[in-house]
Enzyme design. Structure first.
Site, mmCIF file in Angstrom:
data_model
loop_
_atom_site.group_PDB
_atom_site.id
_atom_site.type_symbol
_atom_site.label_atom_id
_atom_site.label_comp_id
_atom_site.label_asym_id
_atom_site.label_seq_id
_atom_site.Cartn_x
_atom_site.Cartn_y
_atom_site.Cartn_z
ATOM 1 N N GLU A 85 -4.282 10.104 18.832
ATOM 2 C CA GLU A 85 -4.884 11.439 18.856
ATOM 3 C C GLU A 85 -5.921 11.602 17.738
ATOM 4 O O GLU A 85 -6.999 12.157 17.947
ATOM 5 C CB GLU A 85 -3.791 12.513 18.731
ATOM 6 C CG GLU A 85 -2.916 12.656 19.977
ATOM 7 C CD GLU A 85 -2.026 11.437 20.248
ATOM 8 O OE1 GLU A 85 -1.610 10.765 19.290
ATOM 9 O OE2 GLU A 85 -1.765 11.155 21.436
ATOM 10 N N SER A 121 4.736 -1.594 4.229
ATOM 11 C CA SER A 121 4.980 -2.999 4.543
ATOM 12 C C SER A 121 5.087 -3.778 3.248
ATOM 13 O O SER A 121 4.346 -3.498 2.306
ATOM 14 C CB SER A 121 3.823 -3.608 5.342
ATOM 15 O OG SER A 121 3.375 -2.746 6.324
ATOM 16 N N GLN A 176 0.836 -1.199 0.000
ATOM 17 C CA GLN A 176 0.000 0.000 0.000
ATOM 18 C C GLN A 176 0.872 1.251 0.000
ATOM 19 O O GLN A 176 1.632 1.474 0.937
ATOM 20 C CB GLN A 176 -0.894 -0.021 1.232
ATOM 21 C CG GLN A 176 -1.728 1.227 1.396
ATOM 22 C CD GLN A 176 -2.403 1.275 2.745
ATOM 23 O OE1 GLN A 176 -3.465 0.701 2.941
ATOM 24 N NE2 GLN A 176 -1.775 1.928 3.695
ATOM 25 N N SER A 185 1.091 6.579 2.799
ATOM 26 C CA SER A 185 1.767 7.589 3.621
ATOM 27 C C SER A 185 3.000 8.146 2.930
ATOM 28 O O SER A 185 3.641 7.465 2.130
ATOM 29 C CB SER A 185 2.214 6.971 4.950
ATOM 30 O OG SER A 185 1.114 6.610 5.721
ATOM 31 N N GLU A 224 -9.549 -1.913 6.580
ATOM 32 C CA GLU A 224 -8.507 -2.138 7.569
ATOM 33 C C GLU A 224 -9.128 -2.241 8.953
ATOM 34 O O GLU A 224 -8.798 -3.110 9.751
ATOM 35 C CB GLU A 224 -7.501 -0.982 7.519
ATOM 36 C CG GLU A 224 -6.349 -1.141 8.499
ATOM 37 C CD GLU A 224 -5.360 0.020 8.419
ATOM 38 O OE1 GLU A 224 -5.744 1.108 7.949
ATOM 39 O OE2 GLU A 224 -4.217 -0.182 8.829
#
Lengths: 399, 407
Positions: free
Chosen positions: B377, B161, B126, B129, B244
């Site tokens: 958060e 990953s 994936q 990010s 996910e």
């Protein structure tokens, strides 16, 4: 990153855990909740609860009549052949949640849970226990278990009441008790007191409250929505419900059930405290914004909500274990009472803090929630005591 | 307990459907001897027989049956000693890429990608990010520029990953910098072996590298490998991330099955290490861990009874905190031994190995639990806004063109 679980080990663990009891709310439990809530919404709004804490009678016996007689809350745990509902601790827990939400000043926990659970084991042998259960279930009498409210299930205190000789004219089967018990919950409105008494053998005794030799002194309590009483007996007439080890076992079973149901009450309290606080931070503006839009506030409320999801699981597991007489019940109750005590306390404290100044006033209900939360976290065993009980139950020995 | 979520193809009650599936597996095994068939050939045939993932549609490895029946098929194949599709090696592919392809892919893409994905012949990663886009994923800056029937992609991805073993990657890239950030994104599937794709290990605090950095330099992606419409990338990616969460929520284990079991066993084996303060901490952690396990089980019971609740949103927050506190406790309990660390050598493990390694590793690795897959958060913001209905954060970035945002 964690892999998706469905494609890994899964099957074996799933089979094992299929044995966990049902922790959801079933349809009949949802219906019972609605019935109880509608009565409490009508008759136990927080203003009347607050006013009641300063009234001469701090228990709302009129409200209890409705809950006991019309809704059937008093007889949930009483077997059907004795006129009760023959329901289980699953339903009893739902009523406790609702009582906790409203901080209802009724002797539900003391009479319908603690006293009833103490009588149930004796119902097979003692006719007095059966008669009392029938009275309690019908709502025609109210009872309290005369032990200090702070007593934990695993550590009943030495009896402070003993059997004394009675006058020659006493009928057979009548005992006389002398001594005192301090800090008893739900004793003030009780018609019958279930008193552990020392003697040979020790026993559990039923004492009618309205008779010579019984003195009940109201205690100025931290939580005046459940005012405690100090009880003094001077050769008070009593009948025996259970004797010897059976009496001790009945008291322990009652305290354990009581702790489990008190955890449910704490869950309801925490849920309601969160609801009231959420509504407030959404409408209260400072700096030209709702205070609930500030991340410092949002994160605290998110933390509280997460904690409540955990408390709900612990409480439902305890109720389900109590209902099914599961061998894991002592673990379940210790987990639930330790968890729900801390979550209720967190909810009460956050309710005060996140309301700001108004939350510290007498005219706002936050202090009532805080006081009930703190008192219940001590009652029937503090979190620390319940965790200490876990140490033995799950084999994590102290140093 | 199991509520039938009725699939398009299956009107049978569950026990009957399970019996029918066992019959189908038996017939399949009779025709394809596991011992005598090439494993890849066997798995392809299993896919074609609709016995791969039963909740997928017919023709794509399934039979549109309830997901809960998958265990019946898996157990029957496992009992026969059939080759496994090594799901653990392709978690991103199975858990995230496949449901996204199923929902947004063209028929041709589904036919082309799903079978080798399921059999494990093609591993997926994936590419989401970036160094500049962590919690704020939608601000990402990897560019895809259209050039006829292909796209030219350049940028840097991180925390990927399996990129070093992957054949394909799901990619989120910016196709229109003039649009506000959520609107200018498009979703692609990238051939990880294409020229211009460079994968480097990303060494982490524990010493090894589970993850990668992926550098994309003028990588050609055919327009036929775009998933969803141009500019629809955020919507497609959101669906991927939902998967996910569903996958994480399904996790289940017995009492003391998680990290608390490791700490509890150590406590029982080591009377000399016990102190009163540690005892109080252990009991607190044990209770919290057991209650969080019960909360997970309760959530599964609710789903099975058709009463999905929002409780799952808090599960990862609790999981991350407990992993950190329990491993922190464990290292402290060990005392002198806690000062030693197994191995700082740079390796390429396939994932986090919480139970195969020492306490120091657990302590360090669990620090990432409150960062990866959504920081604690951000998750609290999600709970506050979506569950509790509190006002959203005041946003300065939603309506401006992406190119004008401070970076």
């Amino acid at each position: 990153m964690e892999g998706p679980a469905e494609v890994s080990e899964g099957a074996a663990a799933r089979e094992r855990d299929a044995r966990l009891p049902d922790m959801t709310y079933r349809e009949e439990e949802v219906q019972l909740r609605a019935a109880v809530r509608s009565v409490l919404d009508d008759r136990a709004d927080w203003r009347s609860v607050l006013a009641r804490t300063e009234a001469a009678q701090t228990y709302d016996t009129g409200l209890w009549q409705v809950l006991a007689g019309q809704v059937g809350c008093a007889g949930l745990l009483v077997p059907q052949e004795l006129g009760g509902a023959g329901a289980s601790f699953r339903e009893a827990a739902v009523v406790a949640e609702e009582a906790g939400r409203a901080l209802a000043p009724v002797p539900y926990l003391g009479s319908a849970v603690l006293a009833t659970a103490a009588l149930l084991p004796a119902a097979g042998q003692a006719p007095q226990a059966r008669e009392l259960l029938a009275e309690l279930g019908a709502g025609t009498a109210t009872a309290a278990l005369a032990v200090p409210f702070a007593t934990a299930p695993g550590a009943p205190p030495e009896p402070t009441v003993r059997i004394v000789p009675g006058p020659a004219g006493d009928p057979a089967g009548t005992y006389r008790l002398s001594g005192s018990v301090t800090g008893v919950a739900d004793a003030l409105p009780a018609d019958v007191l279930l008193v552990p008494g020392d003697g040979v053998p020790a026993g559990l005794f039923a004492v009618r409250a309205a008779q010579a030799g019984v003195t009940m002194t109201p205690v100025t309590s931290l939580d005046m929505t459940r005012q405690l009483a100090d009880l003094t007996l001077e050769a008070a007439p009593a009948s025996r419900i259970a004797a010897g080890p059976a009496a001790g076992a009945a008291v322990t079973a009652a305290l354990r059930a009581g702790a489990g149901m008190l955890a449910a009450e704490q869950l309801g309290l925490a849920e309601r405290a969160l609801e009231i606080t959420l509504a407030y931070v959404k409408q209260r503006h400072q700096f030209a914004r709702p205070v609930g839009s500030f991340q410092a506030i949002k994160h605290r409320l998110a933390d509280l909500w997460v904690a409540i999801t955990q408390a709900r699981a612990a409480s439902r597991y305890a109720a389900a274990c109590l209902a099914g007489q599961d061998p894991d019940t002592p673990v379940a109750v210790a987990l639930a009472k330790a968890t729900c005590s801390e979550v209720a306390l967190l909810a009460g404290q956050e309710m005060v803090q996140l309301h700001g100044g108004i939350g510290f006033t007498w005219e706002h209900p936050a202090h009532l929630y805080l006081k009930r939360a703190k008192a219940t976290s001590i009652a029937l065993g503090t979190p620390e005591r319940h965790r200490a009980a876990l140490a033995d139950l799950v084999g994590l020995p102290a140093p | 307990m199991l509520n039938a979520e009725p699939g398009a193809g299956g009107a049978l009650p569950e026990p009957d459907a399970a019996a029918e599936l066992r019959r189908q597996v038996a017939a399949f095994l009779a025709a394809h001897d596991p011992a005598a068939t090439d494993p890849a050939e066997f798995l392809r045939a299993r896919f074609d027989a609709g016995l791969a993932w039963v909740h997928y549609p017919p023709g794509l490895g399934g039979q549109s049956l309830p997901r809960t029946l998958q265990k019946v098929v898996d157990a029957a194949f496992a009992a026969a000693g059939a080759p496994a599709h090594r799901a653990d090696r392709n978690a991103i592919g199975l858990g995230m890429a496949a449901p996204t392809i199923l929902a947004y892919g063209t028929d041709e893409q589904k036919r082309r990608w799903l079978r080798p994905l399921w059999t494990g012949e093609e591993i997926w990663c994936q590419l989401f990010s970036e160094p500049g886009a962590g919690s704020d994923l939608a601000s990402l800056s990897t560019r895809a520029v259209r050039d006829g029937d292909r796209w030219i992609v350049s940028g840097q991805k991180v925390w990927t990953s399996s990129a070093h073993v992957a054949d394909r990657g799901i990619l989120l890239a910016r196709t229109d910098p003039e649009q506000p950030k959520h609107q200018g994104l498009t979703y692609f599937s990238v051939n990880m072996k294409a020229p211009g794709v460079e994968v480097r290990p990303l060494r982490q605090a524990t010493g090894e590298a589970e993850f990668n950095e992926v550098f994309l330099t003028d990588v050609e992606v055919p327009d036929a490998d775009r998933i969803g419409e141009v500019g629809q990338g955020w919507q497609v990616a959101t669906a991927t991330l939902m998967n996910e969460r569903v996958a994480l929520g399904a996790f289940t284990f017995p009492r003391e099955g998680g990290m608390i079991g490791v700490a509890a066993r150590r406590w029982r084996e080591s009377p000399q290490l016990r102190t009163p303060g540690l005892h109080e901490r252990l009991l607190r952690l044990w209770a919290q861990a057991e209650v969080s396990r019960l909360a997970g089980e309760r959530l599964r019971q609710q789903l099975a009874a058709g009463q999905p609740g929002p409780e799952g949103s808090g599960a990862k927050i609790v999981f991350a905190r407990l992993n950190q506190e329990i491993s922190d406790f464990e290292v402290e309990l060990l005392g002198a031994e806690g000062l030693r660390y197994g191995d700082w050598a740079m390796r390429r493990p396939e994932g986090a190995d919480f139970y195969g390694r020492d306490a120091g590793y657990r302590y360090l690795r669990s620090r990432a639990n409150s960062i990866e897959g959504g920081t604690t958060e951000i998750l609290k913001n999600i709970v506050a806004e979506r569950v509790l209905g509190l006002p959203p954060e005041i946003r300065l970035d939603k309506d401006k063109p992406w190119k004008d945002l401070p970076r």
